[in-house]
Design a protein around this motif. Structure first.
Motif, PDB file in Angstrom:
ATOM      1  N   THR A 153       0.824  -1.133   0.008  1.00 23.31           N
ATOM      2  CA  THR A 153       0.125  -0.013  -0.081  1.00 23.31           C
ATOM      3  C   THR A 153       0.787   1.113  -0.019  1.00 23.31           C
ATOM      4  O   THR A 153       1.376   1.905   0.964  1.00 23.31           O
ATOM      5  CB  THR A 153      -1.061   0.144   1.208  1.00 23.31           C
ATOM      6  OG1 THR A 153      -0.126   0.065   2.533  1.00 23.31           O
ATOM      7  CG2 THR A 153      -1.816  -1.320   1.159  1.00 23.31           C
ATOM      8  N   VAL A 154       1.139   1.855  -1.134  1.00 28.20           N
ATOM      9  CA  VAL A 154       2.086   2.754  -1.333  1.00 28.20           C
ATOM     10  C   VAL A 154       1.265   4.259  -1.120  1.00 28.20           C
ATOM     11  O   VAL A 154       0.476   4.374  -1.934  1.00 28.20           O
ATOM     12  CB  VAL A 154       2.630   2.734  -2.949  1.00 28.20           C
ATOM     13  CG1 VAL A 154       3.875   3.713  -2.922  1.00 28.20           C
ATOM     14  CG2 VAL A 154       3.408   1.166  -2.877  1.00 28.20           C
ATOM     15  N   CYS A 155       1.938   5.166  -0.799  1.00 31.08           N
ATOM     16  CA  CYS A 155       1.496   6.753  -0.360  1.00 31.08           C
ATOM     17  C   CYS A 155       2.319   7.625  -1.171  1.00 31.08           C
ATOM     18  O   CYS A 155       3.202   8.170  -0.343  1.00 31.08           O
ATOM     19  CB  CYS A 155       1.335   6.644   0.966  1.00 31.08           C
ATOM     20  SG  CYS A 155       0.445   5.417   1.731  1.00 31.08           S
ATOM     21  N   PRO A 156       2.394   8.046  -2.545  1.00 29.64           N
ATOM     22  CA  PRO A 156       3.292   8.808  -3.015  1.00 29.64           C
ATOM     23  C   PRO A 156       3.511  10.210  -2.442  1.00 29.64           C
ATOM     24  O   PRO A 156       4.657  10.597  -2.110  1.00 29.64           O
ATOM     25  CB  PRO A 156       2.885   8.848  -4.581  1.00 29.64           C
ATOM     26  CG  PRO A 156       2.044   7.466  -4.652  1.00 29.64           C
ATOM     27  CD  PRO A 156       1.308   7.307  -3.435  1.00 29.64           C
ATOM     28  N   LEU A 157       2.415  10.892  -2.354  1.00 27.39           N
ATOM     29  CA  LEU A 157       2.594  12.113  -1.881  1.00 27.39           C
ATOM     30  C   LEU A 157       3.179  12.232  -0.309  1.00 27.39           C
ATOM     31  O   LEU A 157       3.683  13.067   0.190  1.00 27.39           O
ATOM     32  CB  LEU A 157       0.924  12.954  -1.726  1.00 27.39           C
ATOM     33  CG  LEU A 157       0.567  13.214  -2.957  1.00 27.39           C
ATOM     34  CD1 LEU A 157      -0.839  13.860  -2.986  1.00 27.39           C
ATOM     35  CD2 LEU A 157       1.424  14.086  -3.749  1.00 27.39           C
ATOM     36  N   SER A 158       2.687  11.172   0.522  1.00 29.74           N
ATOM     37  CA  SER A 158       3.471  10.765   1.782  1.00 29.74           C
ATOM     38  C   SER A 158       4.970  10.678   1.731  1.00 29.74           C
ATOM     39  O   SER A 158       5.711  11.178   2.306  1.00 29.74           O
ATOM     40  CB  SER A 158       2.826   9.788   2.582  1.00 29.74           C
ATOM     41  OG  SER A 158       3.396   9.406   3.581  1.00 29.74           O
TER      42      SER A 158
END
Length: 335
Positions: free
Chosen positions: A243-248
């Motif tokens: 579960t990847v969170c780019p903006l984070s």
């Protein structure tokens, strides 16, 4: 041709990595502080926003825990979650599996049951208002002891039917997953699914530990797994969801720029990568904005965006009949 932002918002998707406390927008923080007569170190909404500049995970966590202090009543937790569900529905989320951090609240004297009362009322409302299914995942705080996590699991016993799994979050470096092997085993014995934040700031070894010592079903983040070819091969073979969170990742300086983000590389090596918003009030965007901004920065195709949405559904804890229904809706949308 539908523009990119509209396409990303309309794409049927699941959100699997969202900390409900991290959806506390500055406006609501200030309003709850006033409602509950809680002193916060910010005079205005603009002051809060100005503080949302982070250098690493810990600098974010410091303000995250300070902000949570305004959450005092069941009504507060309801209002927090209901506001998130409204935004998620507008972003095309058909199913959400959201983290909550009970120790953040019980350690300041807020009863576990009060937190659950507010969150579950909002979840029931989301089903009625938006037709959205929502599962709760109780996260243990890894900077605290495993004994503290066991105490939290005991407090959760009356509410076990209202959440689907447990996770492990908070300060990663220096807090390896294996420290929590016994409480994860106890959680599994109670029929709960298992998730773990690993490979965000911590090394690939933490991802191995999450898989082998904890036996997790899903890895939250997992970016640094790319540094270990054997680990990549295993994650791809087992179809383990990341579960990847780019903006984070950019906000916390784990990735220098969105243009450097490895999400398409993950897809290219066969990983079941997905996109989510993590703590969107702090990191500058909810899930559709994560899709749009990453697609624009990395030149993702619409087919890749559909794959990311499909991966989010496949990586969920939905029962087979509901999963099949959502996948059919996604296929119809893509067609």
């Amino acid at each position: 041709m539908t523009d990119l932002a509209t396409f990303c918002a309309a794409l049927p998707k699941a959100e699997l990595h969202l900390h409900i406390e991290g959806s506390l927008e500055p406006e609501l923080m200030v309003a709850l502080a006033k409602r509950n007569k809680v002193a916060i170190p910010f005079a205005t909404v603009e002051d809060v926003r100005a503080a949302y500049r982070f250098t690493d995970l810990q600098s974010f966590l410091d303000i995250y825990y300070a902000g949570a202090a305004v959450l005092r009543t069941a009504e507060d937790f309801h209002d927090l979650a209901a506001a998130y569900f409204d935004r998620a529905a507008a972003d095309g989320v058909v199913h959400a599996e959201i983290f909550f951090d009970p120790q953040t609240h019980t350690h300041r004297g807020i009863p576990f049951g009060l937190v659950m009362e507010g969150l579950t009322a909002a979840i029931d409302g989301a089903r009625t208002k938006h037709g959205m299914s929502v599962y709760l995942i109780m996260s243990y705080l890894r900077h605290l002891s495993e004994e503290d996590a066991f105490a939290t699991l005991r407090e959760a016993e009356p509410w076990l039917d209202r959440f689907v799994g447990v996770g492990l979050d908070s300060s990663e470096v220096g807090n390896p997953p294996a420290r929590f092997a016994r409480v994860f085993a106890a959680s599994r014995e109670r029929g709960l699914r298992l998730c773990c934040h690993a490979g965000e700031e911590g090394p690939p070894a933490y991802v191995w530990e999450a898989l082998d010592a904890l036996g997790v079903d899903r890895i939250d983040h997992g970016n640094r797994a790319l540094e270990d070819p054997a680990l990549v091969a295993r994650l791809a073979r087992d179809a383990t969801t990341l579960t990847v969170c780019p903006l984070s990742n950019v906000a916390l300086r784990n990735v220098a720029r969105l243009e450097d983000h490895p999400i398409d590389r993950m897809l290219g090596v066969g990983l079941r990568a997905t996109i989510h918003s993590d703590d969107p009030a702090y990191f500058g965007g909810y899930i559709a904005e994560n899709y749009r901004a990453t697609a624009q920065a990395r030149g993702l195709t619409r087919a890749q965006l559909v794959t990311l949405a499909r991966n989010s559904l496949l990586g969920s804890f939905l029962p087979a009949p509901e999963l099949v229904r959502h996948l059919a809706a996604l296929d119809a949308f893509a067609a």
